[in-house]
Design a protein around this motif. Structure first.
Motif, PDB file in Angstrom:
ATOM      1  N   CYS A   1     -11.688  -2.982   3.746  1.00  0.00           N
ATOM      2  CA  CYS A   1     -10.212  -3.107   4.242  1.00  0.00           C
ATOM      3  C   CYS A   1     -10.065  -3.676   5.549  1.00  0.00           C
ATOM      4  O   CYS A   1      -8.998  -3.766   5.798  1.00  0.00           O
ATOM      5  CB  CYS A   1     -10.090  -1.554   4.801  1.00  0.00           C
ATOM      6  SG  CYS A   1     -10.079  -0.161   3.039  1.00  0.00           S
ATOM      7  N   SER A   2     -10.807  -4.352   5.910  1.00  0.00           N
ATOM      8  CA  SER A   2     -10.377  -5.005   7.367  1.00  0.00           C
ATOM      9  C   SER A   2      -9.578  -6.255   7.180  1.00  0.00           C
ATOM     10  O   SER A   2      -8.800  -6.365   8.164  1.00  0.00           O
ATOM     11  CB  SER A   2     -11.898  -5.765   7.762  1.00  0.00           C
ATOM     12  OG  SER A   2     -12.453  -6.479   6.849  1.00  0.00           O
ATOM     13  N   GLY A   3      -9.461  -6.708   6.144  1.00  0.00           N
ATOM     14  CA  GLY A   3      -8.598  -8.191   5.797  1.00  0.00           C
ATOM     15  C   GLY A   3      -7.543  -7.554   5.116  1.00  0.00           C
ATOM     16  O   GLY A   3      -6.608  -8.600   4.708  1.00  0.00           O
ATOM     17  N   MET A   4      -7.277  -6.393   4.742  1.00  0.00           N
ATOM     18  CA  MET A   4      -6.094  -5.970   3.661  1.00  0.00           C
ATOM     19  C   MET A   4      -4.832  -5.578   4.864  1.00  0.00           C
ATOM     20  O   MET A   4      -4.695  -5.390   5.803  1.00  0.00           O
ATOM     21  CB  MET A   4      -6.554  -4.686   3.116  1.00  0.00           C
ATOM     22  CG  MET A   4      -7.402  -4.980   2.345  1.00  0.00           C
ATOM     23  SD  MET A   4      -7.819  -2.994   1.563  1.00  0.00           S
ATOM     24  CE  MET A   4      -6.837  -3.205   0.237  1.00  0.00           C
ATOM     25  N   SER A   5      -3.662  -5.748   4.074  1.00  0.00           N
ATOM     26  CA  SER A   5      -2.417  -5.576   4.773  1.00  0.00           C
ATOM     27  C   SER A   5      -2.529  -3.988   5.011  1.00  0.00           C
ATOM     28  O   SER A   5      -3.293  -3.082   4.461  1.00  0.00           O
ATOM     29  CB  SER A   5      -1.184  -5.552   4.114  1.00  0.00           C
ATOM     30  OG  SER A   5      -1.292  -5.107   2.697  1.00  0.00           O
ATOM     31  N   ARG A   6      -1.488  -3.576   5.963  1.00  0.00           N
ATOM     32  CA  ARG A   6      -1.326  -2.151   6.310  1.00  0.00           C
ATOM     33  C   ARG A   6      -1.310  -1.255   4.906  1.00  0.00           C
ATOM     34  O   ARG A   6      -1.844  -0.270   4.770  1.00  0.00           O
ATOM     35  CB  ARG A   6      -0.332  -1.889   7.444  1.00  0.00           C
ATOM     36  CG  ARG A   6       0.133  -0.301   7.798  1.00  0.00           C
ATOM     37  CD  ARG A   6       0.838  -0.193   8.919  1.00  0.00           C
ATOM     38  NE  ARG A   6       1.274   1.150   8.717  1.00  0.00           N
ATOM     39  CZ  ARG A   6       2.539   1.563   8.545  1.00  0.00           C
ATOM     40  NH1 ARG A   6       3.651   0.668   8.361  1.00  0.00           N
ATOM     41  NH2 ARG A   6       2.687   2.902   8.808  1.00  0.00           N
ATOM     42  N   GLN A   7      -0.356  -1.743   3.864  1.00  0.00           N
ATOM     43  CA  GLN A   7       0.183  -1.021   2.900  1.00  0.00           C
ATOM     44  C   GLN A   7      -1.000  -0.984   1.895  1.00  0.00           C
ATOM     45  O   GLN A   7      -1.290  -0.145   1.344  1.00  0.00           O
ATOM     46  CB  GLN A   7       1.440  -1.770   2.229  1.00  0.00           C
ATOM     47  CG  GLN A   7       2.010  -0.978   1.162  1.00  0.00           C
ATOM     48  CD  GLN A   7       3.370  -1.818   0.318  1.00  0.00           C
ATOM     49  OE1 GLN A   7       3.335  -2.659   0.944  1.00  0.00           O
ATOM     50  NE2 GLN A   7       3.784  -1.112  -0.466  1.00  0.00           N
ATOM     51  N   GLY A   8      -1.567  -2.300   1.581  1.00  0.00           N
ATOM     52  CA  GLY A   8      -2.625  -2.452   0.849  1.00  0.00           C
ATOM     53  C   GLY A   8      -3.758  -1.311   1.276  1.00  0.00           C
ATOM     54  O   GLY A   8      -4.641  -0.581   0.548  1.00  0.00           O
ATOM     55  N   ARG A   9      -3.944  -1.067   2.557  1.00  0.00           N
ATOM     56  CA  ARG A   9      -5.427  -0.281   3.211  1.00  0.00           C
ATOM     57  C   ARG A   9      -4.931   1.225   2.889  1.00  0.00           C
ATOM     58  O   ARG A   9      -5.617   1.940   2.441  1.00  0.00           O
ATOM     59  CB  ARG A   9      -5.392  -0.576   4.624  1.00  0.00           C
ATOM     60  CG  ARG A   9      -6.548   0.185   5.271  1.00  0.00           C
ATOM     61  CD  ARG A   9      -6.712  -0.431   6.787  1.00  0.00           C
ATOM     62  NE  ARG A   9      -5.623  -0.103   7.465  1.00  0.00           N
ATOM     63  CZ  ARG A   9      -4.842  -0.980   8.240  1.00  0.00           C
ATOM     64  NH1 ARG A   9      -5.467  -2.305   7.750  1.00  0.00           N
ATOM     65  NH2 ARG A   9      -3.782  -1.118   8.868  1.00  0.00           N
ATOM     66  N   ASN A  10      -3.410   1.476   3.232  1.00  0.00           N
ATOM     67  CA  ASN A  10      -3.167   2.896   3.194  1.00  0.00           C
ATOM     68  C   ASN A  10      -3.209   3.338   1.404  1.00  0.00           C
ATOM     69  O   ASN A  10      -3.318   4.482   1.085  1.00  0.00           O
ATOM     70  CB  ASN A  10      -1.687   3.070   3.351  1.00  0.00           C
ATOM     71  CG  ASN A  10      -1.618   3.021   5.167  1.00  0.00           C
ATOM     72  OD1 ASN A  10      -2.659   3.452   5.676  1.00  0.00           O
ATOM     73  ND2 ASN A  10      -0.479   2.947   5.631  1.00  0.00           N
ATOM     74  N   THR A  11      -2.802   2.265   0.574  1.00  0.00           N
ATOM     75  CA  THR A  11      -2.825   2.581  -0.936  1.00  0.00           C
ATOM     76  C   THR A  11      -4.595   2.857  -1.263  1.00  0.00           C
ATOM     77  O   THR A  11      -4.801   3.770  -1.921  1.00  0.00           O
ATOM     78  CB  THR A  11      -2.356   1.521  -1.566  1.00  0.00           C
ATOM     79  OG1 THR A  11      -0.977   1.302  -1.310  1.00  0.00           O
ATOM     80  CG2 THR A  11      -2.453   1.306  -3.156  1.00  0.00           C
ATOM     81  N   ALA A  12      -5.143   2.267  -0.599  1.00  0.00           N
ATOM     82  CA  ALA A  12      -6.818   2.299  -1.136  1.00  0.00           C
ATOM     83  C   ALA A  12      -7.141   3.485  -0.554  1.00  0.00           C
ATOM     84  O   ALA A  12      -8.034   4.302  -1.175  1.00  0.00           O
ATOM     85  CB  ALA A  12      -7.572   1.206  -0.441  1.00  0.00           C
ATOM     86  N   ILE A  13      -6.591   3.920   0.640  1.00  0.00           N
ATOM     87  CA  ILE A  13      -7.147   5.178   1.176  1.00  0.00           C
ATOM     88  C   ILE A  13      -6.756   6.317   0.707  1.00  0.00           C
ATOM     89  O   ILE A  13      -7.338   7.346   0.109  1.00  0.00           O
ATOM     90  CB  ILE A  13      -7.035   5.092   2.637  1.00  0.00           C
ATOM     91  CG1 ILE A  13      -7.734   4.264   3.490  1.00  0.00           C
ATOM     92  CG2 ILE A  13      -7.118   6.662   3.380  1.00  0.00           C
ATOM     93  CD1 ILE A  13      -7.281   3.934   4.998  1.00  0.00           C
ATOM     94  N   GLY A  14      -5.327   6.301   0.376  1.00  0.00           N
ATOM     95  CA  GLY A  14      -4.742   7.370  -0.583  1.00  0.00           C
ATOM     96  C   GLY A  14      -5.461   7.406  -1.904  1.00  0.00           C
ATOM     97  O   GLY A  14      -5.673   8.713  -2.537  1.00  0.00           O
ATOM     98  N   ALA A  15      -5.709   6.470  -2.605  1.00  0.00           N
ATOM     99  CA  ALA A  15      -6.333   6.539  -3.790  1.00  0.00           C
ATOM    100  C   ALA A  15      -7.692   7.263  -3.730  1.00  0.00           C
ATOM    101  O   ALA A  15      -8.081   8.282  -4.646  1.00  0.00           O
ATOM    102  CB  ALA A  15      -6.628   4.998  -4.293  1.00  0.00           C
ATOM    103  N   GLY A  16      -8.333   6.919  -2.750  1.00  0.00           N
ATOM    104  CA  GLY A  16      -9.931   7.546  -2.480  1.00  0.00           C
ATOM    105  C   GLY A  16      -9.794   9.034  -2.015  1.00  0.00           C
ATOM    106  O   GLY A  16     -10.313   9.811  -2.834  1.00  0.00           O
ATOM    107  N   VAL A  17      -8.855   9.372  -1.296  1.00  0.00           N
ATOM    108  CA  VAL A  17      -8.653  10.809  -0.723  1.00  0.00           C
ATOM    109  C   VAL A  17      -8.281  11.573  -2.256  1.00  0.00           C
ATOM    110  O   VAL A  17      -8.533  12.710  -2.547  1.00  0.00           O
ATOM    111  CB  VAL A  17      -7.680  10.978   0.457  1.00  0.00           C
ATOM    112  CG1 VAL A  17      -7.366  12.302   0.560  1.00  0.00           C
ATOM    113  CG2 VAL A  17      -8.321  10.386   1.424  1.00  0.00           C
ATOM    114  N   GLY A  18      -7.110  11.083  -2.825  1.00  0.00           N
ATOM    115  CA  GLY A  18      -6.532  11.529  -4.205  1.00  0.00           C
ATOM    116  C   GLY A  18      -7.704  11.753  -5.001  1.00  0.00           C
ATOM    117  O   GLY A  18      -7.847  12.843  -5.741  1.00  0.00           O
TER     118      GLY A  18
END
Length: 71
Positions: free
Chosen positions: A23-40
């Protein structure tokens, strides 16, 4: 808890921890999407007792919430 479930749980946790470094090179929105998918996905798996459909549904809902919530 069976041995296979313990191993699978450990593998999921290890994969989640390793994927956070991606996630280090991702945009804020992309990072939040990935985190949300993982938590979900984790939430869906827990709520449905490990059902594949529940896990995928949770990932989809979490990803959407993470994406929309970061705008």
């Amino acid at each position: 808890m069976s041995t296979i479930r313990k191993i699978a749980g450990g593998a999921v946790i290890a994969a989640a921890l390793l994927s956070l470094s991606a996630c280090s090179g991702m945009s804020r929105q992309g990072r939040n999407t990935a985190i949300g998918a993982g938590v979900g996905a984790v939430g869906g798996a827990v709520l449905t007792g490990g059902s594949t459909l529940g896990t995928l549904g949770g990932a989809a809902v979490g990803g959407i919430i993470g994406n929309v919530g970061s705008k």
